[in-house]
Design an enzyme around this catalytic site. Structure first.
Site, PDB file in Angstrom:
ATOM      1  N   GLY A 161       0.837  -1.196   0.000  1.00  0.00           N
ATOM      2  CA  GLY A 161       0.000   0.000   0.000  1.00  0.00           C
ATOM      3  C   GLY A 161       0.870   1.243   0.000  1.00  0.00           C
ATOM      4  O   GLY A 161       2.070   1.187   0.277  1.00  0.00           O
TER       5      GLY A 161
ATOM      6  N   GLY B 118       0.137  -5.171   0.659  1.00  0.00           N
ATOM      7  CA  GLY B 118      -1.089  -5.010  -0.108  1.00  0.00           C
ATOM      8  C   GLY B 118      -1.108  -5.795  -1.405  1.00  0.00           C
ATOM      9  O   GLY B 118      -2.178  -6.158  -1.900  1.00  0.00           O
TER      10      GLY B 118
ATOM     11  N   GLU C 115       5.707  -5.855   7.301  1.00  0.00           N
ATOM     12  CA  GLU C 115       5.155  -4.736   8.061  1.00  0.00           C
ATOM     13  C   GLU C 115       5.905  -4.413   9.349  1.00  0.00           C
ATOM     14  O   GLU C 115       6.003  -3.241   9.748  1.00  0.00           O
ATOM     15  CB  GLU C 115       3.675  -5.000   8.369  1.00  0.00           C
TER      16      GLU C 115
ATOM     17  N   ASP D  31      -1.428  -7.146   7.500  1.00  0.00           N
ATOM     18  CA  ASP D  31      -2.857  -6.899   7.313  1.00  0.00           C
ATOM     19  C   ASP D  31      -3.312  -7.512   5.997  1.00  0.00           C
ATOM     20  O   ASP D  31      -2.780  -8.531   5.593  1.00  0.00           O
ATOM     21  CB  ASP D  31      -3.151  -5.392   7.423  1.00  0.00           C
TER      22      ASP D  31
END
Length: 344
Positions: free
Chosen positions: A67, A115, A138, A146
């Site tokens: 992301g 992402g 992350e 996530d």
């Protein structure tokens, strides 16, 4: 559609084609791309003339590097509303991909991080190559895996998922298949012919013609020491076991984990273990939404992105600075209701 747009959407021969089109940023996802992919999938789902979906990334470097976390950091420095909306939209997209009724062929070549895993690894036809470099990195930016990543990490053979989550280290296409993040292996040099065959002949014929047996998984071959060392109750216990092990790879993993955000590591360990007890991808995504919203209010999320991607000094000053300072109350706070929670 104009070539300068961030996402290219077209239909050829009954195949809905989506190309993530930010090659200079390794196709990092922004809100326009998330909305565009969601809209395309929704349209095609009820269109009988579209029989399957093909997802690729523009350029030579990879499907998607994650992301747009610099934009998320800017939001976190403000009122956090953009980050909250982005994650809400992104995780709903991940869930949609996970339950998509038509063949969804994700070509996960090159870099596929964060992402990128979310838009690829929940599909029902997941293709990797000898150039695939996948990962959930992350913890290196003070964040927690996530996009449904903890759902997949909790369901790997043994404790390989915890190793991938706590080190944040990339793994190969062969590893991705072994871990359950992918299904099929197509050599990079045959990828263009494969994607053309998906469009002309359908994905099953294309796989029959171009998919090969993947090489052995290096990660799977290390399962003995990984299963032994990652069984500890806390991250500190895991580090002790890794450092005490006679495998050099275990000690190298300990050195890498020790550079990561202590609170992100502690929350990640809990998140993956909790995800293993949740039944559906949607339930895990709701848990991840709570954790992500809490992360946006943390010191380490802002600091980790600053160090890696803004100032690029690679020298984050984590707070809390040690694992010992990350008590149960601090960890549990990440899992509190996000008010309003993510719903599907």
């Amino acid at each position: 559609m104009a070539e300068n747009e961030d996402i290219l959407v077209s239909v050829r021969n009954g195949v809905g084609i989506v190309t993530l089109n930010r090659p200079k940023a390794i196709n990092s996802l922004n809100d326009v791309m998330v909305a565009g992919l969601q809209q395309a999938l929704t349209t095609w789902e009820n269109d009988d003339s579209v029989r399957s979906v093909l997802l690729t990334g523009a350029g030579e470097r990879g499907l998607c590097a994650g992301g747009d976390v610099v934009a998320l950091r800017q939001s976190a420095l403000g009122d956090g509303s953009f980050a909250r909306q982005f994650w809400s939209d992104e995780y709903r997209l991940n869930a949609h991909i996970g339950r998509y009724r038509k063949p969804y062929v994700a070509v996960m070549d090159g870099i596929v991080m964060g992402g990128g895993v979310g838009v690829g690894a929940h599909g029902n036809v997941r293709v990797v190559t000898d150039k695939t470099k996948m990962g959930m990195p992350e913890v290196g930016i003070g964040f927690i895996p996530d996009v449904g990543g903890t759902y997949l990490l909790a369901r790997t053979p043994g404790l390989l998922g915890l190793h991938a989550a706590l080190t944040g280290a990339p793994f190969s296409g062969a590893d991705a298949i072994a871990l359950g993040f992918a299904d099929h292996f197509v050599p990079h040099e045959r990828l263009h012919d494969f994607t053309e065959a998906v469009i002309t002949d359908g994905h099953e014929d294309a796989l029959n013609s171009y998919a090969e047996e993947p090489p052995p998984s290096a990660l799977l071959a290390q399962r003995d020491w990984i299963d032994s060392c990652y069984a500890g109750d806390t991250v500190a216990d895991i580090l002790d076991d890794l450092r005490a092990h006679d495998e050099q790879a275990a000690r190298d993993a300990a050195d890498l984990i020790a550079t990561r955000s202590p609170i992100a590591l502690s929350v990640t360990l809990t998140a993956v273990r909790r995800a293993g007890h949740l039944r559906t991808l949607e339930e895990v995504l709701q848990q991840e939404f709570r954790v992500s919203v809490a992360s946006a209010k943390s010191h380490d999320f802002v600091e980790g992105i600053r160090a890696q991607l803004v100032d690029k000094d690679r020298n984050p000053q984590w707070s809390p600075a040690t694992l010992a300072e990350c008590d149960d109350a601090a960890i549990d706070a990440y899992f509190a209701s996000a008010e309003p929670d993510l719903t599907f």
